[in-house]
Design a protein around this motif. Sequence first.
Motif, short mmCIF file in Angstrom:
data_model
loop_
_atom_site.label_atom_id
_atom_site.label_comp_id
_atom_site.label_asym_id
_atom_site.label_seq_id
_atom_site.Cartn_x
_atom_site.Cartn_y
_atom_site.Cartn_z
N ARG A 28 -4.56 -4.49 0.13
CA ARG A 28 -4.33 -3.47 1.15
C ARG A 28 -2.95 -2.83 1.03
O ARG A 28 -2.82 -1.61 0.96
CB ARG A 28 -4.49 -4.07 2.55
N GLN A 32 -3.36 -0.38 -1.75
CA GLN A 32 -3.84 0.56 -0.74
C GLN A 32 -5.37 0.70 -0.75
O GLN A 32 -5.91 1.78 -0.54
CB GLN A 32 -3.17 1.92 -0.90
N THR A 34 -7.94 0.07 1.46
CA THR A 34 -8.08 -0.27 2.88
C THR A 34 -9.53 -0.51 3.31
O THR A 34 -9.77 -0.74 4.49
CB THR A 34 -7.45 0.82 3.76
N LYS A 37 -10.82 -5.10 5.05
CA LYS A 37 -10.25 -5.19 6.39
C LYS A 37 -9.70 -6.57 6.69
O LYS A 37 -10.10 -7.57 6.06
CB LYS A 37 -11.32 -4.84 7.44
N GLU A 194 -10.95 5.29 8.35
CA GLU A 194 -9.64 4.68 8.58
C GLU A 194 -9.55 4.15 10.00
O GLU A 194 -9.80 4.89 10.97
CB GLU A 194 -8.53 5.69 8.33
N TYR A 195 -9.19 2.88 10.12
CA TYR A 195 -9.02 2.23 11.42
C TYR A 195 -7.52 2.04 11.69
O TYR A 195 -6.68 2.36 10.84
CB TYR A 195 -9.78 0.90 11.43
N ASP A 198 -5.22 0.44 9.19
CA ASP A 198 -5.19 1.12 7.90
C ASP A 198 -4.10 2.18 7.85
O ASP A 198 -3.52 2.44 6.79
CB ASP A 198 -6.55 1.77 7.61
N ALA A 199 -3.82 2.80 9.00
CA ALA A 199 -2.81 3.85 9.03
C ALA A 199 -1.44 3.31 8.64
O ALA A 199 -0.61 4.02 8.05
CB ALA A 199 -2.76 4.49 10.41
N HIS A 202 -0.21 3.73 5.12
CA HIS A 202 0.15 5.07 4.65
C HIS A 202 1.38 5.63 5.36
O HIS A 202 1.70 6.80 5.19
CB HIS A 202 -1.03 6.01 4.86
#
Length: 385
Positions: A28, A32, A34, A37, A194-195, A198-199, A202
């Motif tokens: 993750r 990256q 994602t 989970k 995207e949950y 996950d943000a 980034h």
Amino acid sequence: METKTLVVNGIPRRVMVSPDATLVDVLRNQLQLTSVKVGCGQGQCGACTVILDGKVTRACIVKMRRVPENAAVTTLEGIGTPDNLHPLQVSWMYHGAAQCGFCTPGFIVSAKGLLDSNPNPSREDVRDWFQKHHNVCRCTGYIPLVDAVMDAAAVLRGEKTLDDITFKMPADGRVFGSRLPRPSAVAKVTGLAEYGADAAVHMPPETLHLALAQAKVSHANIKGIDTSEAEKMPGVVRVLTHKDVKGKNRITGLITFADNKGDGWDRPILNDTKVFQYGDALAIVCADSEEHARAAAEKVKFDLELLPEYMSAPEAMAPDAIEIHPGTPNIYYEPHIEKGEDTKPYFDDPNNVVVEDSFYTQRQPHLNIEPDVGYGYLNEEGKLV
């Protein structure tokens, strides 16, 4: 630190990792990916499922020291893409098996592992497989999940076609009660949805990561909060307490009840005078990484005067129970009860069967798998989002 090559979805990726890092963190945070989970983080929910060297694996409990050099890792991104969906992904959409969608990547990857080893499973085989690999869903009730695997297996065996499990608009155009996929279905079955957490992957480098310092008792008066040791921990920028809350340090909500015996401002944003329940937030650590924030949160010290802990409603309702929220009765709301006709004649009739017993159920039927996550930033207009 050590360097290691992982063959991720068929592509060699050279990474520098800590031996104590988990595989899910590397996938993750460093690569990256994602779709993988993190729900429970303890190997119990299956949201982090990958295929590691041909074996269905929960990536959150595998340390990198146990991952061999050139290990083959398959994530949902390597199973199918929006323009080249795997039969499992098509079937998942057709049967409405992706609802909130957080568990979907783990389930589809796990199902891929099943069909690779058993192309003709029974429904019992599918359920046993998900049970064995700790794949948990909180939305669907599992029937659509099993249906999706069974139809995908039939397609892979050549007994059905993808067209058989692809939604077709009814001639009259009516979609109510049909298998019309959700607008988010493709994103959910391919891992692109995207949950909250996950943000964070980034976010820009200067992003601060927060961790709560939480109460580990269920009821106490707060006599003091010492953040000095936490503030000295690596990467810590600041530690916030109730003293840093500008304005009213309260959250409202209970005033929606007309007969509430309190004023509705029972809950603090950050606890200032009392601990009301285990896990109450007493401080927020702001640091340069989640790891640093969590480590510092453990260093916040609380001076507490322990109070009686009421672990059930009857205990809190007892005549000698002290008020949990001072000034507000523990029984803070009493609903009006309206009764219908007298039922005594029915119960007195010997032709009617009467069964008596006592029943108890929890008040929350199921828990979420997605962690509780939020983030904020100042936009180009200077507004807090």
